[in-house]
Design a protein around this motif. Structure first.
Motif, PDB file in Angstrom:
ATOM      1  N   ARG A 102      -2.327  -2.642  -3.816  1.00 50.77           N
ATOM      2  CA  ARG A 102      -1.688  -3.080  -5.518  1.00 50.77           C
ATOM      3  C   ARG A 102      -1.041  -4.803  -4.675  1.00 50.77           C
ATOM      4  N   GLN A 136       1.192  -1.062  -0.015  1.00 51.12           N
ATOM      5  CA  GLN A 136       0.147   0.270  -0.363  1.00 51.12           C
ATOM      6  C   GLN A 136       0.728   1.174  -0.487  1.00 51.12           C
ATOM      7  N   THR A 162      -8.607   3.539  -5.002  1.00 57.95           N
ATOM      8  CA  THR A 162      -7.789   3.845  -4.438  1.00 57.95           C
ATOM      9  C   THR A 162      -7.960   4.416  -2.873  1.00 57.95           C
ATOM     10  N   HIS A 169      -2.049   5.189  -4.763  1.00 59.34           N
ATOM     11  CA  HIS A 169      -2.239   3.826  -5.910  1.00 59.34           C
ATOM     12  C   HIS A 169      -2.880   2.771  -4.810  1.00 59.34           C
ATOM     13  N   GLY A 170      -3.354   3.285  -3.222  1.00 57.40           N
ATOM     14  CA  GLY A 170      -4.707   1.971  -2.699  1.00 57.40           C
ATOM     15  C   GLY A 170      -3.449   0.725  -2.591  1.00 57.40           C
TER      16      GLY A 170
END
Lengths: 115, 112
Positions: free
Chosen positions: A44, A37, B104, A41-42
Motif C-alpha cells: 500500500r 506491506q 494482494t 493487504h499487499g
C-alpha cells in the motif's frame, strides 16, 4: 539490482517515539515511493515524490510525513509511532530521467516493530 | 476507486506443472501493468506490459495483457521449487503523476 538502499534495515521502537526511515538511490530516477506491506493487504502506497520537494499522499498517509530535499534521498517520518505502524516498509523508484523507462524497482525493505 | 484483483490467492502444485496466475483491474488512465516476484525480500521485477495481445517471455515465464477485458495472465511452465514465491501484479495509472496500484498477490508453492 537497482541502486536503492534503505536504512535502517531493522528497527524496534516504542509507541510515541519519532522514527525516520531513509531511502537512497544512485539511479537518478525521478519518482520515489514509500510503501508498507502487511499480511492480507499487499503493498500500500504511503507517499510518493515526483521530484525534489514535490510529494503527494498515497492511500495510507495518515501518521506519516515525507521529505525529499535531494534527488537521491527520500525520507519517511513517523512523528509518533503507533503499534499499527508495525510493518515492512519498502522504498521504490521509477522513471529514469535518462531513459524514461517506468519499471518500478524496490529497495530491500525496513522491518519496523513498534512496541 | 482503482483496484487490482489477483486470483487465485494461493496455489500448490508439483514440479513440472504449468500454472496460470490472473490479474484483473479497474483503473482510470491505465498506463502499464507490471508483474513482480517476491520471495522473502523485496519484489523483483518480471514484466511490464503496455499493449494488448503481445506476449512477453522470459525463460519459462510469459505474460500477456488484454486491455479490452482488463486483465493479464502470468504463465509459468515446467515449474520448479525455486518458483515458489508470491507473485504481485501492479497497474500503473497516469493521472497527473504516476501511481502504482498493487494486488494482494498470489502465493505459489511448488512441491518437489
Amino acid at each position: 539490482d537497482a541502486g536503492i538502499t534503505q536504512s535502517p534495515r531493522h528497527k524496534v521502537t516504542e509507541t510515541g517515539t519519532p522514527v525516520t526511515l531513509r531511502c537512497h538511490q544512485t539511479e537518478n530516477h525521478r519518482y520515489m515511493y514509500w510503501y508498507r506491506q502487511d499480511p492480507g493487504h499487499g503493498l500500500r502506497l504511503i507517499h510518493y515524490s515526483y521530484g525534489v520537494k514535490d510529494t503527494d499522499k498515497g492511500e495510507v498517509s495518515d501518521g506519516y510525513s515525507v521529505s525529499r530535499s535531494k534527488t537521491e534521498d527520500f525520507l519517511l517520518t513517523l512523528e509518533s509511532a503507533t503499534s499499527s505502524q508495525t510493518s515492512v516498509y519498502f522504498c521504490a523508484i521509477s522513471e529514469s530521467v535518462l531513459t524514461s523507462l517506468n519499471e518500478q524497482f524496490f529497495g530491500p525493505g525496513t522491518r519496523l516493530t513498534v512496541l | 476507486e482503482d483496484k487490482v484483483v489477483q486470483s487465485p490467492l494461493s496455489l500448490v502444485v508439483h514440479e513440472g506443472d504449468t500454472v496460470t496466475l490472473n490479474c484483473s483491474y479497474e483503473v482510470t488512465n491505465f498506463r502499464s501493468l507490471l508483474w513482480y516476484k517476491q520471495e522473502k525480500k523485496a519484489p523483483t521485477f518480471l514484466f511490464m506490459l503496455t499493449s494488448s495481445g503481445i506476449e512477453k517471455k522470459s525463460g519459462r515465464l510469459s505474460s500477456i495483457l488484454d486491455k479490452k477485458e482488463l486483465f493479464s495472465i502470468l504463465n509459468i511452465t515446467a515449474t520448479q521449487t525455486g518458483d515458489s514465491a508470491v507473485y504481485l501484479c501492479a497497474v500503473e495509472a497516469a493521472s497527473g503523476t504516476y501511481k502504482y496500484i498493487f494486488g494482494t498477490g498470489t502465493r505459489l508453492k511448488v512441491l518437489a
